[in-house]
Design a protein around this motif. Structure first.
Motif, PDB file in Angstrom:
ATOM      1  N   LEU A 159       0.971  -1.603   0.316  1.00  0.00           N
ATOM      2  CA  LEU A 159      -0.344  -0.599   0.076  1.00  0.00           C
ATOM      3  C   LEU A 159       0.889   1.256  -0.209  1.00  0.00           C
ATOM      4  CD1 LEU A 159      -2.982  -1.086   2.600  1.00  0.00           C
ATOM      5  CD2 LEU A 159      -3.207  -1.530  -0.112  1.00  0.00           C
ATOM      6  N   LEU A 160       2.082   1.226   0.217  1.00  0.00           N
ATOM      7  CA  LEU A 160       2.427   2.109  -0.222  1.00  0.00           C
ATOM      8  C   LEU A 160       2.148   3.473  -1.215  1.00  0.00           C
ATOM      9  CD1 LEU A 160       6.575   0.625   0.860  1.00  0.00           C
ATOM     10  CD2 LEU A 160       4.837   2.454   2.331  1.00  0.00           C
ATOM     11  N   PRO A 161       2.557   2.663  -2.166  1.00  0.00           N
ATOM     12  CA  PRO A 161       2.168   4.520  -3.106  1.00  0.00           C
ATOM     13  C   PRO A 161       1.086   4.319  -3.083  1.00  0.00           C
ATOM     14  CG  PRO A 161       2.753   1.730  -4.317  1.00  0.00           C
ATOM     15  CD  PRO A 161       2.220   1.557  -2.881  1.00  0.00           C
ATOM     16  N   LYS A 177      -4.490   3.028  10.351  1.00  0.00           N
ATOM     17  CA  LYS A 177      -4.263   2.488  10.797  1.00  0.00           C
ATOM     18  C   LYS A 177      -4.010   0.731   9.643  1.00  0.00           C
ATOM     19  CE  LYS A 177      -9.539   3.314  11.700  1.00  0.00           C
ATOM     20  NZ  LYS A 177     -10.703   2.518  11.403  1.00  0.00           N
ATOM     21  N   ILE A 178      -3.573   0.974   9.293  1.00  0.00           N
ATOM     22  CA  ILE A 178      -2.073  -0.221   8.793  1.00  0.00           C
ATOM     23  C   ILE A 178      -0.630  -0.041   9.169  1.00  0.00           C
ATOM     24  CG2 ILE A 178      -0.923  -0.902   6.859  1.00  0.00           C
ATOM     25  CD1 ILE A 178      -4.058  -2.555   7.589  1.00  0.00           C
ATOM     26  N   GLY A 179      -0.428   1.383   8.775  1.00  0.00           N
ATOM     27  CA  GLY A 179       1.056   2.345   9.393  1.00  0.00           C
ATOM     28  C   GLY A 179       0.520   2.015  10.817  1.00  0.00           C
ATOM     29  N   LYS A 180       0.034   2.245  11.720  1.00  0.00           N
ATOM     30  CA  LYS A 180      -0.197   2.162  13.398  1.00  0.00           C
ATOM     31  C   LYS A 180       0.388   0.930  13.957  1.00  0.00           C
ATOM     32  CE  LYS A 180      -1.131   4.220  16.898  1.00  0.00           C
ATOM     33  NZ  LYS A 180       0.203   5.051  17.427  1.00  0.00           N
ATOM     34  N   MET A 181      -0.956  -0.079  13.308  1.00  0.00           N
ATOM     35  CA  MET A 181      -1.196  -2.054  12.964  1.00  0.00           C
ATOM     36  C   MET A 181       0.575  -1.709  12.878  1.00  0.00           C
ATOM     37  SD  MET A 181      -3.892  -2.964  11.825  1.00  0.00           S
ATOM     38  CE  MET A 181      -3.615  -5.033  11.841  1.00  0.00           C
ATOM     39  N   VAL A 182       1.442  -1.330  12.186  1.00  0.00           N
ATOM     40  CA  VAL A 182       2.888  -1.936  12.124  1.00  0.00           C
ATOM     41  C   VAL A 182       4.086  -1.323  13.428  1.00  0.00           C
ATOM     42  CG1 VAL A 182       4.934  -1.364  10.577  1.00  0.00           C
ATOM     43  CG2 VAL A 182       2.830  -2.171   9.613  1.00  0.00           C
ATOM     44  N   GLU A 183       3.539  -0.495  13.840  1.00  0.00           N
ATOM     45  CA  GLU A 183       4.035   0.274  15.118  1.00  0.00           C
ATOM     46  C   GLU A 183       4.161  -0.576  15.782  1.00  0.00           C
ATOM     47  OE1 GLU A 183       3.120   4.369  15.644  1.00  0.00           O
ATOM     48  OE2 GLU A 183       3.589   5.420  13.334  1.00  0.00           O
ATOM     49  N   LEU A 184       2.669  -0.578  16.027  1.00  0.00           N
ATOM     50  CA  LEU A 184       2.331  -1.974  17.409  1.00  0.00           C
ATOM     51  C   LEU A 184       2.900  -3.045  17.386  1.00  0.00           C
ATOM     52  CD1 LEU A 184      -1.602  -1.091  17.768  1.00  0.00           C
ATOM     53  CD2 LEU A 184       0.246   0.031  19.206  1.00  0.00           C
ATOM     54  N   LEU A 185       3.512  -3.847  16.388  1.00  0.00           N
ATOM     55  CA  LEU A 185       4.197  -4.800  15.838  1.00  0.00           C
ATOM     56  C   LEU A 185       5.341  -5.053  17.414  1.00  0.00           C
ATOM     57  CD1 LEU A 185       3.373  -5.908  12.340  1.00  0.00           C
ATOM     58  CD2 LEU A 185       2.850  -7.609  14.124  1.00  0.00           C
ATOM     59  N   GLU A 186       6.189  -3.749  17.071  1.00  0.00           N
ATOM     60  CA  GLU A 186       7.174  -4.336  17.770  1.00  0.00           C
ATOM     61  C   GLU A 186       6.947  -3.542  19.639  1.00  0.00           C
ATOM     62  OE1 GLU A 186       9.625  -4.735  16.351  1.00  0.00           O
ATOM     63  OE2 GLU A 186       8.442  -4.965  13.859  1.00  0.00           O
ATOM     64  N   ASP A 187       5.550  -3.482  19.901  1.00  0.00           N
ATOM     65  CA  ASP A 187       5.847  -3.282  20.858  1.00  0.00           C
ATOM     66  C   ASP A 187       4.739  -3.964  22.152  1.00  0.00           C
ATOM     67  OD1 ASP A 187       4.436  -2.366  23.512  1.00  0.00           O
ATOM     68  OD2 ASP A 187       4.011  -0.302  22.335  1.00  0.00           O
ATOM     69  N   PRO A 188       5.450  -4.674  21.971  1.00  0.00           N
ATOM     70  CA  PRO A 188       4.356  -5.976  22.893  1.00  0.00           C
ATOM     71  C   PRO A 188       3.379  -6.072  24.508  1.00  0.00           C
ATOM     72  CG  PRO A 188       6.886  -6.217  23.694  1.00  0.00           C
ATOM     73  CD  PRO A 188       6.798  -4.930  22.833  1.00  0.00           C
ATOM     74  N   ASP A 189       3.729  -3.955  24.727  1.00  0.00           N
ATOM     75  CA  ASP A 189       3.187  -3.651  26.069  1.00  0.00           C
ATOM     76  C   ASP A 189       1.293  -3.316  25.421  1.00  0.00           C
ATOM     77  OD1 ASP A 189       4.914  -4.129  27.627  1.00  0.00           O
ATOM     78  OD2 ASP A 189       6.179  -2.593  27.866  1.00  0.00           O
TER      79      ASP A 189
END
Length: 470
Positions: free
Chosen positions: A376-378, A389-401
């Motif tokens: 979806l980058l383009p 929301k997809i961008g936020k989800m990618v960020e949350l992947l790295e945050d186990p809390d």
């Protein structure tokens, strides 16, 4: 999800006392001959050889051997893969009877010259023993020799030598003193000079080397006088290879003898020739497809040419975008992203967001979150909620809390298994917290897994009661 532009060509094959139904897989043209590859309902492969549009022979083959004519035709010939409307035009009769093998050559003599039959014999090496065919061609050679037809006997021995280059007797006869002047004629004369005396030889030589410009001109001239369909297919092959559009109007007139205008526009689109720049009728064809609800068929016809379409096509693009199934869009995602960038301003962010949401749901079923984000980058700059929301989800992947938050996003996109994984993580971290348990119960409910949903609902109620007592 994908669709086919064209309907398959179906054949009825009469083999002795039974009739077999089959579909054409592909066809190959090699000079005056054609090979048609058919797969039956029982998954058997039948191959049929034609000469000058007449069926010569065909039968079931377990395997096509290397070096045979059929193998050469599909590797060196002009190949048309089914489904394709011109495949149907190539086959004179869609109901075939397999000829009697024992009477084949005597029957061929009623329709073809002996020189032609000698060549036809070389196309049948998948069905006859090679030695048997060599003997038949030899008989023609000796027939002409006995009758004093040295030119024809030389032509036949050339055919035999091409068929079996390792055959010592053929090489020796080619070098006979009696054939000296004929050998010199073929070796020193230009093909147009040979054409009058041996048109079959010239056509085969030009077809074999059809990408040589000089030989191609000769071949096109030959075909223009005898087979407009093969001439059309030859042009399509060259146009697809070189992306040439010269003579498109001439060949459109020829094509309309065999296919409809809609099929012709789709054929051109398949070989990446832009019909919308060359044929004014093309836009009307698209509008008719859309009127009939064939949005995806219209999309397949124009997706390769998005960047070259004028603004007058904006309404067509918008209708295709709104009405194409999400799975179809994903199958052609790169092209649809180009379409998105050209959508008219009338497309509201809300409508766009809803459509992208549907696409993301399907993408997440097939790919990991990071992969979806990259696809979806383009369109990141479209300022859509779903992209954020997809961008936020990618960020949350790295945050186990923050797995609860990520699980909520997955649930919103109907990815219940991933959501359950996130809520399980949170449940393990906070075993006394009823909230992730309640969410797990809801996910199983959405998945239709009633037993599991009830189990976690009971655990949730116990935790909630314990929390209230505390």
């Amino acid at each position: 999800m994908d669709i086919e532009l064209f309907m398959p060509t179906e054949l009825s094959i009469k083999d002795k006392n039974r009739t077999i139904k089959g579909k054409v897989v592909r066809a190959a043209i090699f000079a005056k001959s054609k090979v048609v590859d058919v797969v039956t309902e029982d998954h058997d492969s039948y191959y049929f050889i034609y000469y000058k549009n007449s069926l010569v022979y065909g039968n079931k083959l377990e395997k096509v051997e290397n070096g045979t004519f059929i193998n050469k035709a599909f590797n060196e010939g002009l190949v048309i893969n089914a489904p394709h409307p011109l495949v149907t035009a190539l086959i004179p009769n869609l109901s075939l009877s397999i000829p009697n093998k024992n009477k084949l050559f005597s029957q061929l003599e009623t329709h073809h010259s002996l020189e032609e039959i000698a060549y036809i014999a070389t196309t049948l090496d998948s069905f006859f023993e090679k030695d048997q065919l060599i003997k038949i061609i030899d008989n023609f050679y000796f027939h002409f020799r006995r009758n004093g037809s040295f030119m024809k006997s030389f032509q036949v021995i050339q055919i035999l030598h091409d068929f079996s280059p390792v055959l010592k007797s053929a090489q020796e006869r080619l070098n006979l003193h009696d054939f000296h002047k004929y050998r010199d004629f073929y070796q020193t004369s230009h093909l147009p000079s040979i054409l009058d005396k041996d048109p079959l030889f010239v056509e085969i030589q030009c077809f074999k080397d059809r990408f040589n410009p000089e030989k191609r001109i000769i071949l096109e001239d030959i075909l223009s006088k005898q087979d407009s369909l093969v001439e059309l297919l030859l042009w399509l092959e060259d146009a697809a290879r070189l992306q040439k559009v010269q003579s498109i109007k001439k060949y459109t007139a020829s094509a309309l003898r065999f296919v409809t205008m809609e099929e012709w526009v789709q054929i051109l689109a398949q070989v990446k020739i832009n019909p919308f720049l060359e044929l004014p009728e093309s836009k009307g064809i698209l509008e008719k497809m859309i009127k009939n609800g064939h949005y995806e068929r219209a999309a397949l016809t124009l997706l390769n040419f998005i960047a070259d379409l004028p603004a007058s096509y904006d309404e067509i693009l918008s209708k295709i975008w709104r009405n194409s199934d999400s799975r179809f869009v994903i199958a052609h995602l790169e092209e649809f992203i180009s379409l998105l960038k050209q959508l008219p301003e009338g497309e509201t962010p809300k409508e766009l967001d809803q459509k992208i949401f549907q696409i993301v749901v399907v993408l997440l079923e097939r790919h990991g979150l990071k992969s979806v984000y990259e696809k979806l980058l383009p369109i990141q700059n479209f300022n859509l909620d779903v992209i954020r929301k997809i961008g936020k989800m990618v960020e949350l992947l790295e945050d186990p809390d923050r797995m609860m938050e990520l699980g909520d996003y997955y649930a919103e996109f109907k990815q219940y298994d991933q959501a359950i994984d996130c809520f399980f993580w949170e449940m393990e971290l906070q075993p006394l917290n009823p909230s992730p348990v309640w969410k797990i119960s809801k996910m199983y409910q959405f998945k239709g897994m009633v037993k599991e949903a009830v189990t976690y609902q009971k655990i949730y109620e116990q935790l909630k009661d314990h929390q209230e007592i505390s």
